[in-house]
Enzyme design. Structure first.
Site, mmCIF file in Angstrom:
data_model
loop_
_atom_site.group_PDB
_atom_site.id
_atom_site.type_symbol
_atom_site.label_atom_id
_atom_site.label_comp_id
_atom_site.label_asym_id
_atom_site.label_seq_id
_atom_site.Cartn_x
_atom_site.Cartn_y
_atom_site.Cartn_z
ATOM 1 N N ARG A 6 0.794 -1.022 -0.135
ATOM 2 C CA ARG A 6 -0.067 -0.033 0.140
ATOM 3 C C ARG A 6 1.006 1.268 -0.025
ATOM 4 O O ARG A 6 0.652 2.233 -0.670
ATOM 5 C CB ARG A 6 -0.705 -0.208 1.067
ATOM 6 C CG ARG A 6 -1.707 1.276 1.327
ATOM 7 C CD ARG A 6 -2.916 1.278 2.075
ATOM 8 N NE ARG A 6 -3.051 0.237 2.905
ATOM 9 C CZ ARG A 6 -2.620 0.370 4.308
ATOM 10 N NH1 ARG A 6 -1.812 1.138 4.743
ATOM 11 N NH2 ARG A 6 -2.977 -0.872 5.011
ATOM 12 N N TYR A 16 -14.849 19.557 -12.792
ATOM 13 C CA TYR A 16 -15.528 18.101 -13.011
ATOM 14 C C TYR A 16 -16.667 17.876 -12.369
ATOM 15 O O TYR A 16 -16.543 18.061 -10.967
ATOM 16 C CB TYR A 16 -14.358 17.277 -12.947
ATOM 17 C CG TYR A 16 -14.830 15.652 -13.220
ATOM 18 C CD1 TYR A 16 -15.001 15.035 -14.471
ATOM 19 C CD2 TYR A 16 -14.644 14.912 -12.076
ATOM 20 C CE1 TYR A 16 -15.427 14.071 -14.724
ATOM 21 C CE2 TYR A 16 -15.304 13.409 -12.289
ATOM 22 C CZ TYR A 16 -15.462 13.042 -13.644
ATOM 23 O OH TYR A 16 -15.742 11.774 -14.010
ATOM 24 N N ASP A 52 -6.067 20.729 -11.346
ATOM 25 C CA ASP A 52 -6.557 19.742 -12.248
ATOM 26 C C ASP A 52 -6.112 19.496 -13.806
ATOM 27 O O ASP A 52 -6.917 20.424 -14.281
ATOM 28 C CB ASP A 52 -8.144 19.559 -12.088
ATOM 29 C CG ASP A 52 -8.560 18.068 -12.756
ATOM 30 O OD1 ASP A 52 -7.804 17.607 -13.841
ATOM 31 O OD2 ASP A 52 -9.698 17.587 -12.605
ATOM 32 N N LYS A 102 -7.626 9.148 -18.451
ATOM 33 C CA LYS A 102 -8.093 10.145 -19.638
ATOM 34 C C LYS A 102 -6.718 10.242 -20.566
ATOM 35 O O LYS A 102 -6.249 9.101 -20.925
ATOM 36 C CB LYS A 102 -8.521 11.359 -19.274
ATOM 37 C CG LYS A 102 -9.525 11.565 -18.255
ATOM 38 C CD LYS A 102 -10.800 10.791 -18.474
ATOM 39 C CE LYS A 102 -11.713 10.508 -17.224
ATOM 40 N NZ LYS A 102 -11.969 11.757 -16.593
HETATM 41 C C1 LIG Z 1 -12.525 11.995 -15.283
HETATM 42 C C2 LIG Z 1 -12.276 13.279 -14.539
HETATM 43 C C3 LIG Z 1 -11.656 13.095 -13.314
HETATM 44 C C4 LIG Z 1 -12.310 11.952 -12.311
HETATM 45 O O1 LIG Z 1 -11.261 10.981 -12.555
HETATM 46 P P1 LIG Z 1 -11.489 9.373 -12.386
HETATM 47 O O2 LIG Z 1 -10.333 8.905 -13.092
HETATM 48 O O3 LIG Z 1 -12.613 9.281 -13.531
HETATM 49 O O4 LIG Z 1 -11.870 9.056 -10.956
HETATM 50 C C5 LIG Z 1 -11.460 14.553 -12.595
HETATM 51 N N1 LIG Z 1 -11.353 15.562 -13.369
HETATM 52 C C6 LIG Z 1 -11.457 15.622 -14.794
HETATM 53 C C7 LIG Z 1 -11.325 16.876 -15.554
HETATM 54 C C8 LIG Z 1 -11.950 14.549 -15.238
HETATM 55 O O5 LIG Z 1 -12.115 14.299 -16.644
#
Ligand SMILES: *Cc1c(COP(=O)(O)O)cnc(C)c1O
Length: 389
Positions: A56, A108, A180, A205
């Site tokens: 972990r 998001y 982000d 992504k």
């Molecule tokens: C998809 C996404 C998230 C969340 O991420 P997960 O991997 O789905 O938990 C956060 N911020 C943005 C901009 C995203 O596109």
């Protein structure tokens, strides 16, 4: 917490994407890092081990990914999580009840849900701010503000925040800046270099890029912040598994190649759409008519593959998504294949309708994630899908 190798910062982006964080396996010479599918590590005697105690806290495959992405973001320490939401959830554990956080109004949907529906119950205070206007960030700061949290470009309306100015405002108030960077990717934008303290991604992504892994990654420079985040990671335990880390590391190797193609396809799709439905209906920072085009040119090195379009009605949106053939109707983005979604009914469905409309997410809005297919096929697909509209 994984500190980058000291020599991993010198080379160019594409070179680091392929090599940073990875060395041929010392035991066998294997050119690719092994998938260390283990939960624990043998110890020689009491207190004597090779630096790995329990997986972990640390896993060698995960460390390779953490070093790799840290290098791509120009940071010192990387952290790999089981999802983007697991990542931001762990970041929020740096704070405590009574702390105030200034958040972008257009972040998001899952981030909004976590903050508004869960963390608020734990005594966190949030101010939701339209961060296109930096003055509003400054106005929202309070004596107990601990962080400014932003996303740029935003999902799905492609609104920008001036990262450098936001970071200055936060710093002046002794708060940290958290960005982000999922949409832009480190190939197009490096928030740490603009003054941010934590940059994070849904690696689901673009970083992984092949729509076959859920993951999250955070990168920081400051050693003390890194220790605190490692403590949160290990305490919460939302860590990336070795197989997912390995797959994501395979993805990041081609990040530069892929994002160049996403970017050029995104530009072409945005130009075609602007011509077809009118510039005011297309949300893409690369269009000269985008209200923040100058800021985009200043803080990004390209504009990426995400393009949103106002089709005017749910019926129009439905026609487009039921006709597309190269694009697939699906949530998510950033994979090699082109996807389209209707944010109001899909990714942003957990936001109340009134608030959705307030921020401009109508039933007619479509979000396109342009993949790396041939641009002619992408444009031809849009042409036939928009026919008659
Ligand atoms: C998809 C996404 C998230 C969340 O991420 P997960 O991997 O789905 O938990 C956060 N911020 C943005 C901009 C995203 O596109």
């Amino acid at each position: 917490m994984t500190r980058i190798f000291p020599d991993d910062h010198g080379a160019g982006f594409s070179t680091r994407a392929v090599h940073a964080g990875q060395r041929p396996d010392p035991t066998t010479g294997a050119i690719m890092p092994p998938i260390y599918q283990t939960s624990t590590y043998a110890q020689e005697s009491l207190g004597v081990h090779k630096g790995y105690e329990y997986a972990r806290g640390k896993n060698p495959t995960r460390e390779c990914l953490e070093r790799n992405v840290a290098s791509l973001e120009g940071g010192q320490h990387g952290f790999a999580f089981s999802s983007g939401m697991g990542c931001v959830d762990s970041i929020m554990k740096l704070f405590k009840s009574g702390d105030h956080i200034v958040v972008g109004a257009n972040v998001y949907g899952g981030t909004f849900r976590l903050f508004d529906k869960i963390l608020q119950n734990f005594g966190f205070q949030f101010s939701w701010v339209d961060m296109r206007d930096s003055q509003r960030i400054a106005d929202a700061m309070r004596p107990n503000t601990v962080a400014v949290m932003l996303e740029t470009p935003t999902n799905p309306l492609m609104q920008l925040t001036d990262i450098a100015v936001a970071a200055q405002i936060a710093k002046k108030a002794s708060a940290i800046t958290i960005v982000d960077n999922t949409f832009a990717t480190p190939y197009l934008q490096n928030p740490l270099q603009l003054g941010a303290d934590i940059v994070w991604h849904s690696s689901t992504k673009y970083l992984n890029g092949h729509s076959d892994v859920i993951g999250g990654v955070a990168v920081v420079n400051d050693d003390d912040l890194a220790k605190r985040l490692q403590f949160a990671l290990n305490s919460g335990g939302a860590v990336a598994g070795p197989m997912d880390s390995w797959l994501t590391l395979r993805g990041t190797k081609t990040l530069a190649l892929r994002v160049r193609q996403h970017d050029s396809n995104g530009r072409a799709a945005a130009a075609w759409l602007a011509n077809r439905v009118g510039e005011q209906q297309v949300f893409y920072p690369g269009l000269a008519t985008h209200p923040q085009h100058e800021l985009a040119k200043r803080q990004m090195r390209g504009f990426g593959g995400m393009v949103s379009v106002e089709t005017g009605s749910k019926e129009n949106a439905n026609q487009v998504v039921s006709r597309v053939k190269v694009f697939t109707l699906a949530e998510s983005l950033g994979g090699v294949e082109s996807l389209v979604c209707q944010p109001a009914g899909m990714t942003h469905a957990s936001i109340e309708p009134a608030r959705r409309l307030e921020i401009g997410i109508t039933d007619g809005l479509l979000r396109f994630s342009c993949g790396v297919e041939d641009v002619e096929d992408i444009i031809a697909d849009l042409e036939q899908a928009f026919q008659g509209l």
